[in-house]
Design a protein around this motif. Structure first.
Motif, PDB file in Angstrom:
ATOM      1  N   LEU A   1       0.828  -1.213   0.000  1.00 11.25           N
ATOM      2  CA  LEU A   1       0.000   0.000   0.000  1.00 11.25           C
ATOM      3  C   LEU A   1       0.860   1.260   0.000  1.00 11.25           C
ATOM      4  O   LEU A   1       0.552   2.239  -0.685  1.00 11.25           O
ATOM      5  CB  LEU A   1      -0.951   0.000   1.202  1.00 11.25           C
ATOM      6  N   THR A   2       1.954   1.225   0.752  1.00 17.27           N
ATOM      7  CA  THR A   2       2.874   2.364   0.773  1.00 17.27           C
ATOM      8  C   THR A   2       3.503   2.564  -0.596  1.00 17.27           C
ATOM      9  O   THR A   2       3.596   3.696  -1.091  1.00 17.27           O
ATOM     10  CB  THR A   2       3.967   2.153   1.837  1.00 17.27           C
ATOM     11  N   GLY A   3       3.939   1.479  -1.215  1.00 18.71           N
ATOM     12  CA  GLY A   3       4.545   1.575  -2.545  1.00 18.71           C
ATOM     13  C   GLY A   3       3.576   2.105  -3.586  1.00 18.71           C
ATOM     14  O   GLY A   3       3.935   2.962  -4.407  1.00 18.71           O
ATOM     15  N   ILE A   4       2.350   1.618  -3.575  1.00 16.34           N
ATOM     16  CA  ILE A   4       1.335   2.107  -4.516  1.00 16.34           C
ATOM     17  C   ILE A   4       1.051   3.586  -4.252  1.00 16.34           C
ATOM     18  O   ILE A   4       0.970   4.393  -5.179  1.00 16.34           O
ATOM     19  CB  ILE A   4       0.051   1.263  -4.410  1.00 16.34           C
ATOM     20  N   GLY A   5       0.946   3.943  -2.974  1.00 17.18           N
ATOM     21  CA  GLY A   5       0.689   5.332  -2.625  1.00 17.18           C
ATOM     22  C   GLY A   5       1.803   6.271  -3.052  1.00 17.18           C
ATOM     23  O   GLY A   5       1.549   7.373  -3.544  1.00 17.18           O
ATOM     24  N   THR A   6       3.047   5.836  -2.900  1.00 15.05           N
ATOM     25  CA  THR A   6       4.157   6.694  -3.311  1.00 15.05           C
ATOM     26  C   THR A   6       4.213   6.861  -4.826  1.00 15.05           C
ATOM     27  O   THR A   6       4.577   7.911  -5.323  1.00 15.05           O
ATOM     28  CB  THR A   6       5.514   6.168  -2.810  1.00 15.05           C
ATOM     29  N   LYS A   7       3.810   5.825  -5.539  1.00 12.92           N
ATOM     30  CA  LYS A   7       3.779   5.931  -7.004  1.00 12.92           C
ATOM     31  C   LYS A   7       2.678   6.896  -7.440  1.00 12.92           C
ATOM     32  O   LYS A   7       2.898   7.776  -8.279  1.00 12.92           O
ATOM     33  CB  LYS A   7       3.552   4.543  -7.617  1.00 12.92           C
ATOM     34  N   ILE A   8       1.490   6.751  -6.845  1.00  8.15           N
ATOM     35  CA  ILE A   8       0.371   7.633  -7.188  1.00  8.15           C
ATOM     36  C   ILE A   8       0.652   9.071  -6.747  1.00  8.15           C
ATOM     37  O   ILE A   8       0.371  10.024  -7.472  1.00  8.15           O
ATOM     38  CB  ILE A   8      -0.937   7.119  -6.542  1.00  8.15           C
ATOM     39  N   GLY A   9       1.234   9.221  -5.543  1.00  8.71           N
ATOM     40  CA  GLY A   9       1.506  10.548  -4.992  1.00  8.71           C
ATOM     41  C   GLY A   9       2.772  11.197  -5.519  1.00  8.71           C
ATOM     42  O   GLY A   9       3.122  12.296  -5.118  1.00  8.71           O
ATOM     43  N   ASN A  10       3.473  10.489  -6.418  1.00 11.69           N
ATOM     44  CA  ASN A  10       4.691  11.018  -7.014  1.00 11.69           C
ATOM     45  C   ASN A  10       5.742  11.342  -5.956  1.00 11.69           C
ATOM     46  O   ASN A  10       6.432  12.348  -6.052  1.00 11.69           O
ATOM     47  CB  ASN A  10       4.381  12.236  -7.869  1.00 11.69           C
ATOM     48  N   GLY A  11       5.823  10.513  -4.924  1.00  7.13           N
ATOM     49  CA  GLY A  11       6.822  10.713  -3.884  1.00  7.13           C
ATOM     50  C   GLY A  11       6.358  10.148  -2.565  1.00  7.13           C
ATOM     51  O   GLY A  11       5.224   9.722  -2.416  1.00  7.13           O
ATOM     52  N   CYS A  12       7.272  10.148  -1.603  1.00  3.09           N
ATOM     53  CA  CYS A  12       6.984   9.559  -0.298  1.00  3.09           C
ATOM     54  C   CYS A  12       7.093  10.604   0.796  1.00  3.09           C
ATOM     55  O   CYS A  12       7.322  11.780   0.536  1.00  3.09           O
ATOM     56  CB  CYS A  12       7.941   8.403  -0.040  1.00  3.09           C
ATOM     57  N   THR A  13       6.958  10.158   2.027  1.00  2.07           N
ATOM     58  CA  THR A  13       6.998  11.090   3.155  1.00  2.07           C
ATOM     59  C   THR A  13       8.339  11.794   3.256  1.00  2.07           C
ATOM     60  O   THR A  13       8.394  12.967   3.624  1.00  2.07           O
ATOM     61  CB  THR A  13       6.715  10.358   4.485  1.00  2.07           C
ATOM     62  N   SER A  14       9.409  11.116   2.941  1.00  4.41           N
ATOM     63  CA  SER A  14      10.717  11.775   3.025  1.00  4.41           C
ATOM     64  C   SER A  14      10.878  12.801   1.906  1.00  4.41           C
ATOM     65  O   SER A  14      11.358  13.911   2.145  1.00  4.41           O
ATOM     66  CB  SER A  14      11.852  10.750   2.978  1.00  4.41           C
ATOM     67  N   GLY A  15      10.485  12.453   0.703  1.00  6.85           N
ATOM     68  CA  GLY A  15      10.609  13.395  -0.408  1.00  6.85           C
ATOM     69  C   GLY A  15       9.705  14.599  -0.250  1.00  6.85           C
ATOM     70  O   GLY A  15      10.135  15.748  -0.381  1.00  6.85           O
ATOM     71  N   HIS A  16       8.437  14.356   0.053  1.00  7.31           N
ATOM     72  CA  HIS A  16       7.489  15.455   0.212  1.00  7.31           C
ATOM     73  C   HIS A  16       7.645  16.143   1.570  1.00  7.31           C
ATOM     74  O   HIS A  16       7.667  17.368   1.658  1.00  7.31           O
ATOM     75  CB  HIS A  16       6.043  14.959   0.070  1.00  7.31           C
ATOM     76  N   GLY A  17       7.741  15.337   2.634  1.00  5.30           N
ATOM     77  CA  GLY A  17       7.733  15.897   3.979  1.00  5.30           C
ATOM     78  C   GLY A  17       9.002  16.624   4.364  1.00  5.30           C
ATOM     79  O   GLY A  17       8.957  17.692   4.962  1.00  5.30           O
ATOM     80  N   VAL A  18      10.136  16.062   4.028  1.00  3.29           N
ATOM     81  CA  VAL A  18      11.393  16.690   4.415  1.00  3.29           C
ATOM     82  C   VAL A  18      11.867  17.660   3.337  1.00  3.29           C
ATOM     83  O   VAL A  18      12.116  18.828   3.608  1.00  3.29           O
ATOM     84  CB  VAL A  18      12.478  15.619   4.700  1.00  3.29           C
ATOM     85  N   CYS A  19      11.959  17.169   2.114  1.00  5.05           N
ATOM     86  CA  CYS A  19      12.525  17.996   1.047  1.00  5.05           C
ATOM     87  C   CYS A  19      11.496  18.937   0.421  1.00  5.05           C
ATOM     88  O   CYS A  19      11.786  20.114   0.199  1.00  5.05           O
ATOM     89  CB  CYS A  19      13.129  17.103  -0.035  1.00  5.05           C
ATOM     90  N   GLY A  20      10.306  18.438   0.153  1.00  5.99           N
ATOM     91  CA  GLY A  20       9.288  19.266  -0.494  1.00  5.99           C
ATOM     92  C   GLY A  20       8.825  20.423   0.365  1.00  5.99           C
ATOM     93  O   GLY A  20       8.685  21.554  -0.105  1.00  5.99           O
ATOM     94  N   LEU A  21       8.558  20.160   1.637  1.00  5.33           N
ATOM     95  CA  LEU A  21       8.137  21.242   2.529  1.00  5.33           C
ATOM     96  C   LEU A  21       9.251  22.264   2.716  1.00  5.33           C
ATOM     97  O   LEU A  21       8.983  23.464   2.814  1.00  5.33           O
ATOM     98  CB  LEU A  21       7.686  20.694   3.880  1.00  5.33           C
ATOM     99  N   ALA A  22      10.499  21.806   2.745  1.00  2.00           N
ATOM    100  CA  ALA A  22      11.626  22.735   2.878  1.00  2.00           C
ATOM    101  C   ALA A  22      11.737  23.648   1.661  1.00  2.00           C
ATOM    102  O   ALA A  22      12.188  24.785   1.772  1.00  2.00           O
ATOM    103  CB  ALA A  22      12.926  21.953   3.079  1.00  2.00           C
ATOM    104  N   ARG A  23      11.273  23.161   0.510  1.00  2.67           N
ATOM    105  CA  ARG A  23      11.280  23.982  -0.715  1.00  2.67           C
ATOM    106  C   ARG A  23       9.987  24.762  -0.875  1.00  2.67           C
ATOM    107  O   ARG A  23       9.755  25.390  -1.894  1.00  2.67           O
ATOM    108  CB  ARG A  23      11.486  23.074  -1.934  1.00  2.67           C
ATOM    109  N   LEU A  24       9.095  24.687   0.117  1.00  2.47           N
ATOM    110  CA  LEU A  24       7.801  25.383   0.114  1.00  2.47           C
ATOM    111  C   LEU A  24       6.909  24.953  -1.044  1.00  2.47           C
ATOM    112  O   LEU A  24       6.166  25.756  -1.610  1.00  2.47           O
ATOM    113  CB  LEU A  24       7.999  26.909   0.112  1.00  2.47           C
TER     114      LEU A  24
END
Length: 150
Positions: free
Chosen positions: A102-125
């Motif tokens: 489910l996590t893998g499917i979600g990351t594919k659909i969401g175009n990223g995971c919690t580390s990519g979006h949460g740490v890096c994406g939020l830091a880039r606003l």
């Protein structure tokens, strides 16, 4: 969650931020674990740094869990994998496989995971990352409410 200590949270968060900054500044890459892992199969031209990063991440976690078992769950309880909820009739390995899929499917659909979006994406606003993180946390809260597993 009764074992929360601000000091370990600050140290862990700082190390995650430092690792993310080192990867970005040194390699020009975002530390999105699903993207790093996803490019291993089929192998991309950049497979070496991806393997080094993933092995170091998993290996360092293992070493720290063995050296400082009291930090894992607080007190004298060592770090351990979560068990499947009682009464659901699902074995823990099957529960973990389902959760991973489910996590893998979600990351594919969401175009990223919690580390990519949460740490890096939020830091880039990034607004897209903000929406993704809000969805991640919303689903996590519902999951905890339904399963009772914290």
């Amino acid at each position: 969650m009764e074992s929360f200590t601000p000091l370990t949270a600050v140290i862990g968060g700082s190390l995650i931020g430092l690792a993310t900054a080192v990867l970005w500044l040194g390699n020009g890459r975002i530390a999105g674990i699903s993207g790093i892992f996803g490019q291993l199969l089929p192998p991309a031209q950049t497979v070496v740094w991806r393997l080094v990063f993933l092995v170091a991440m998993v290996g360092s976690t293992f070493v720290v869990a063995k050296l400082f078992p009291q930090v894992g769950m607080g007190g004298s309880v060592p770090a351990a994998l979560v068990e499947a909820p009682d009464g659901w009739g699902i074995a823990t390995p099957v529960w973990l496989v389902i959760a991973g899929l489910l996590t893998g499917i979600g990351t594919k659909i969401g175009n990223g995971c919690t580390s990519g979006h949460g740490v890096c994406g939020l830091a880039r606003l990034s607004r897209r990352s903000l929406v993704a993180v809000l969805v991640f946390f919303g689903v996590a809260m519902v999951t905890v409410a339904v399963t009772g597993v914290v």
